[in-house]
Scaffold this active site. Structure first.
Site, mmCIF file in Angstrom:
data_model
loop_
_atom_site.group_PDB
_atom_site.id
_atom_site.type_symbol
_atom_site.label_atom_id
_atom_site.label_comp_id
_atom_site.label_asym_id
_atom_site.label_seq_id
_atom_site.Cartn_x
_atom_site.Cartn_y
_atom_site.Cartn_z
ATOM 1 N N LYS A 257 29.280 39.625 31.887
ATOM 2 C CA LYS A 257 30.253 40.600 31.359
ATOM 3 C C LYS A 257 31.615 40.429 32.018
ATOM 4 O O LYS A 257 32.648 40.381 31.348
ATOM 5 C CB LYS A 257 29.758 42.047 31.600
ATOM 6 C CG LYS A 257 28.418 42.357 30.970
ATOM 7 C CD LYS A 257 27.985 43.795 31.218
ATOM 8 C CE LYS A 257 27.774 44.168 32.674
ATOM 9 N NZ LYS A 257 26.656 43.437 33.331
ATOM 10 N N ARG B 67 26.112 33.794 43.017
ATOM 11 C CA ARG B 67 27.442 34.353 42.728
ATOM 12 C C ARG B 67 28.141 34.737 44.031
ATOM 13 O O ARG B 67 27.547 35.326 44.918
ATOM 14 C CB ARG B 67 27.335 35.598 41.848
ATOM 15 C CG ARG B 67 28.702 36.295 41.701
ATOM 16 C CD ARG B 67 28.711 37.370 40.674
ATOM 17 N NE ARG B 67 27.834 38.481 41.014
ATOM 18 C CZ ARG B 67 27.664 39.544 40.238
ATOM 19 N NH1 ARG B 67 28.289 39.609 39.068
ATOM 20 N NH2 ARG B 67 26.847 40.510 40.599
ATOM 21 N N ARG C 64 28.139 40.008 47.036
ATOM 22 C CA ARG C 64 28.033 41.455 46.841
ATOM 23 C C ARG C 64 26.752 41.959 47.491
ATOM 24 O O ARG C 64 25.713 41.298 47.400
ATOM 25 C CB ARG C 64 28.021 41.774 45.334
ATOM 26 C CG ARG C 64 29.404 41.980 44.766
ATOM 27 C CD ARG C 64 29.451 42.048 43.256
ATOM 28 N NE ARG C 64 28.483 42.936 42.606
ATOM 29 C CZ ARG C 64 28.474 43.189 41.299
ATOM 30 N NH1 ARG C 64 29.394 42.628 40.506
ATOM 31 N NH2 ARG C 64 27.567 43.977 40.772
ATOM 32 N N ARG D 298 18.076 46.415 39.903
ATOM 33 C CA ARG D 298 19.166 46.612 38.939
ATOM 34 C C ARG D 298 18.723 46.206 37.532
ATOM 35 O O ARG D 298 19.061 46.865 36.545
ATOM 36 C CB ARG D 298 20.402 45.787 39.351
ATOM 37 C CG ARG D 298 21.126 46.381 40.561
ATOM 38 C CD ARG D 298 22.047 45.371 41.210
ATOM 39 N NE ARG D 298 23.095 44.900 40.336
ATOM 40 C CZ ARG D 298 23.722 43.725 40.469
ATOM 41 N NH1 ARG D 298 23.384 42.910 41.457
ATOM 42 N NH2 ARG D 298 24.672 43.371 39.643
ATOM 43 N N ARG E 285 26.297 52.905 30.060
ATOM 44 C CA ARG E 285 25.038 52.266 30.458
ATOM 45 C C ARG E 285 23.827 53.023 29.994
ATOM 46 O O ARG E 285 22.699 52.608 30.246
ATOM 47 C CB ARG E 285 24.946 52.199 31.973
ATOM 48 C CG ARG E 285 25.642 51.017 32.498
ATOM 49 C CD ARG E 285 25.426 50.891 33.968
ATOM 50 N NE ARG E 285 26.529 50.112 34.435
ATOM 51 C CZ ARG E 285 26.412 48.972 35.083
ATOM 52 N NH1 ARG E 285 25.247 48.505 35.391
ATOM 53 N NH2 ARG E 285 27.477 48.302 35.425
#
Ligand code: AP5
Ligand code: MG
Length: 227
Positions: free
Chosen positions: A25, A136, A169, A180, A100
């Site tokens: 996203k 990431r 993160r 998640r 969400r």
């Protein structure tokens, strides 16, 4: 006056990007925002900025985010409402990470007073996103998203855009990533049904190159007469 309003409306884009954690996203939102010149509103980025700046909102949401849990609806909705009502969103907006759940989606409709043009679901298999999130890194300075070759290759690596330090993160730790993904899967279906019933839900395969995914999203946002 009415005609001017109709012409202006034709150029305004109000887009929602939906997808599991790591679906792409943020990556796509940055490209879309630049291409269509609409502001990118990422609730995750806004929360992380507040955490970094140690604001009262940041202190309130930090533990929840690090554990992979959702921030309470009222807090998130008020953050989005304030941003959407600001001048920068008069020409439209691209929402990334909001709504969400069905409640957030219906609340968005009630405070918007205008229609959402397209809701785009980026679909990526679970095993691919787990791998993506392991690799990431984000720039602590400019927020640019990076994918590294292996965990070790990040040592001393810096951002290709600004030279800032690349960090992982907190919520990209593998156990949190699984939580998640569960949170996402548990909430997404009623919201997708809601947008599907309105005829504005579109799906793209996110398991293609970044460029291909972007091109497919562009053809959904502004279809050519043939497509
Ligand atoms: P948020 O920051 O929105 O996190 P998320 O939804 O879990 O999504 P991510 O940012 O992890 O993934 P992404 O889809 O943006 O993928 P990216 O482009 O980075 O939210 C964080 C937290 O804030 C939530 O958990 C919650 O606590 C809170 N929150 C936020 N919104 C909320 C709301 N509405 N209500 C309540 N709480 C809320 O890409 C991932 C990686 O893949 C990158 O390394 C990238 O380089 C790579 N990549 C991207 N595309 C491709 C491709 N096509 N091929 C190969 N690699 C790719
Ligand atoms: Mg993101």
């Amino acid at each position: 006056m009415k005609n001017i309003y109709i012409i202006m409306e034709a150029f305004i884009l109000r887009i929602i990007l939906i997808g599991a954690p790591g679906a792409g996203k943020g990556t796509q939102a940055k490209l879309i925002s630049k291409h269509f010149k609409i502001p990118h509103l990422s609730t995750g980025d806004m929360f992380r900025e507040n955490i970094a700046n140690k604001t009262s909102l940041g202190l309130q949401v930090q533990t929840l985010i690090n554990q992979g849990l959702l921030v309470p609806d009222d807090v998130t909705i008020s953050l989005v409402r304030n941003n959407i009502n600001s001048e920068k969103c008069w020409s439209g907006f691209l929402l990334d990470g909001f709504p969400r759940n069905l409640y957030q989606a219906t609340e968005l409709d009630s405070f918007l007073n205008c229609k959402i043009d397209k809701v785009i679901l980026i679909d990526v298999p679970k095993e691919i996103i787990i791998n993506r999130l392991k690799l990431r890194r984000v720039c602590a300075n400019c927020g640019c998203i990076h994918q590294v070759i292996s965990n070790n290759s990040t040592i001393n690596q810096s951002c290709s855009e600004c030279g800032g330090t690349l960090i992982q993160r907190e919520d990209d730790k593998e156990s949190v990533v699984l939580d998640r993904i569960s949170v996402y899967n548990n909430l997404i279906k009623p919201m997708l049904d809601y947008y599907s019933a309105q005829g504005i839900l579109h799906e793209v395969n996110g398991n293609e190159s970044i460029e291909n995914v972007f091109n497919n999203i562009c053809s959904i946002i502004r279809p050519t007469p043939q497509s």
